[in-house]
Design an enzyme around this catalytic site. Structure first.
Site, PDB file in Angstrom:
ATOM      1  N   LEU A 114      -3.054  -1.878   7.445  1.00  0.00           N
ATOM      2  CA  LEU A 114      -3.261  -2.700   8.638  1.00  0.00           C
ATOM      3  C   LEU A 114      -4.549  -2.302   9.339  1.00  0.00           C
ATOM      4  CD1 LEU A 114      -2.193  -4.815  10.693  1.00  0.00           C
ATOM      5  CD2 LEU A 114      -1.115  -2.907  11.916  1.00  0.00           C
ATOM      6  N   ILE A 115      -5.396  -3.283   9.581  1.00  0.00           N
ATOM      7  CA  ILE A 115      -6.525  -3.134  10.493  1.00  0.00           C
ATOM      8  C   ILE A 115      -6.120  -3.825  11.789  1.00  0.00           C
ATOM      9  CG2 ILE A 115      -8.965  -3.625  10.919  1.00  0.00           C
ATOM     10  CD1 ILE A 115      -8.477  -1.655   8.604  1.00  0.00           C
ATOM     11  N   GLU A 152       2.286  -2.283  -3.536  1.00  0.00           N
ATOM     12  CA  GLU A 152       3.669  -2.741  -3.428  1.00  0.00           C
ATOM     13  C   GLU A 152       3.712  -4.119  -2.785  1.00  0.00           C
ATOM     14  OE1 GLU A 152       7.603  -1.572  -0.762  1.00  0.00           O
ATOM     15  OE2 GLU A 152       6.130  -0.031  -1.217  1.00  0.00           O
TER      16      GLU A 152
END
Length: 408
Positions: free
Chosen positions: A230-231, A264
């Site tokens: 996540l950014i 994943e």
């Protein structure tokens, strides 16, 4: 009946869209607290508030989740103009505060002044772990910004508590997010920080992060699998995801025991990002030279991508198709046809599997059952779907090629 409808209408006024009601901030300066331009909102809230992403029982609901930029010290406040129990009997409002408390760790404050005072301690915050990579991003309005990527162990002092605060963002921006068991020592953590100046001091802001799980591969290898990435929204669209993924990839490439690197349940956006990074890494390998690309996908490409960059065969094939498209003159009918057939040959795999399944079904299904399955596998439909898949793939590949060209 009219009374019931009137009641339903009245109660509807007490429904709030939780994606709009939740306000998130990453705060550097005291003035950021009241500055609406620094606010961002969740993309998702169904994991906390249910599939309809609605909180019932409040008018003017505001849920504030503000974090200091570095340490992520947290302000959590719930405000509203009126509550359903104040106007109606026998109707209970949702426990909004309780639902949020389930995902944010203890230690937050609900007092804005106390939160603002925590900003003074941000000068003491330093990035965790070992520096892997630093880079700069140029902004025409604000100049150059420097960023750092660090690898962190869960045992690093203070990191466990920091990670518990950081991972709360996942619930709002990853559709199927879940918290990991950080006690498992097979997890690796990678974080991105921005260096910034405040009153003559160098401070650090949290930009984003990635978690990677190291799976065992018999007999003596590991397969790192990207689990979460996540950014944070204020930093999206600036190339930090590509910098992070490339730095992580290069880190694992340096480890002899790594077999290959996977992900994943990757999202569509992650696959695009991975394509960009892997093409960037592979484009200078000898086996991916232009003259070799036009001869087709080769065992040399598979071997070199595996040995030098820990890229598996499936991902190497995508890299080959993107680089071959770049090397192909699509205005040349012969070259264009060869490329189209090469890609469609791979895309046809699932359809070929369907045909094998149909052959098996003919031996064991009753006629009426067979008809329903044959309808799903109509040859004409397969050809149309194959052509659409091909066009979609090529369109995506062209965007990767354009992005590579702008970063050359």
């Amino acid at each position: 009946m009219a009374g019931v409808n009137a009641m339903e209408k009245k109660l509807a006024e007490y429904k709030c869209d939780t994606n709009e009601a939740i306000s998130l901030k990453v705060v550097r300066f005291p003035e950021d607290v009241d500055d609406d331009s620094t606010t961002f909102h969740p993309e998702f809230s169904h994991q906390v508030f249910g599939d309809d992403e609605i909180a019932f029982g409040y008018k003017g609901l505001q849920i504030q989740l503000f974090y200091t930029a570095g340490n992520l010290s947290t302000l959590f406040k719930v405000k509203y103009s009126s509550k359903v129990t104040e106007a109606f009997d026998c109707v209970e409002p949702d426990d909004v505060e309780g639902k949020i408390r389930e995902i944010i760790p203890a230690g937050f404050t609900s007092n804005t002044d106390d939160f603002t005072s925590l900003l003074e301690k941000e000068a003491n915050f330093k990035p965790f772990g070992t520096l892997l990579h630093s880079y700069t991003v140029h902004n025409e309005e604000a100049g150059e910004f420097t960023y750092q990527i660090h690898k962190v162990e869960i045992s690093c002092p203070g990191f466990r508590e920091y990670h518990e605060r950081l991972q709360t963002f996942l619930m709002w921006f990853i559709e199927t997010a879940s918290f990991i068991d950080a006690d498992d020592d097979r997890w690796d953590f990678f974080l991105v920080f921005e260096k910034y100046n405040k009153d003559g001091e160098t401070l650090y802001a949290t930009v984003g992060y990635m978690t990677v799980y190291n799976y065992y591969v018999y007999p003596d290898k590991t397969r790192p699998r990207v689990s979460q990435m996540l950014i944070l929204p204020p930093f999206q669209g600036e190339g930090h995801g590509a910098q992070l993924l490339e730095a992580v990839h290069r880190f694992y490439c340096s480890l002899p025991k790594v077999q290959d690197i996977t992900a994943e349940d990757p999202s569509e956006n992650y696959v695009k990002l991975r394509d960009f990074v892997l093409v960037k890494l592979c484009q200078n390998l000898p086996s991916f030279a232009e003259d070799k690309l036009l001869l087709g996908f080769s065992a040399d490409m598979v071997q070199e991508a595996q040995d030098k960059l820990k890229i598996n065969k499936k991902h190497a094939r995508r890299v080959y198709e993107i680089l071959r498209l770049r090397a192909t003159d699509m205005s040349d009918e012969k070259q264009a046809r060869e490329y189209r057939l090469e890609v469609k040959k791979r895309l046809f795999g699932p359809y070929r599997k369907n045909q094998r399944e149909l052959a098996k079904m003919k031996k064991c299904l009753r006629p009426e059952e067979l008809v329903s399955h044959m309808g799903q596998m109509d040859t004409q439909t397969q050809h149309e779907e194959l052509e659409k898949s091909y066009q979609d793939v090529v369109e995506g590949y062209r965007r990767i090629i354009e992005r590579i060209a702008t970063h050359a």
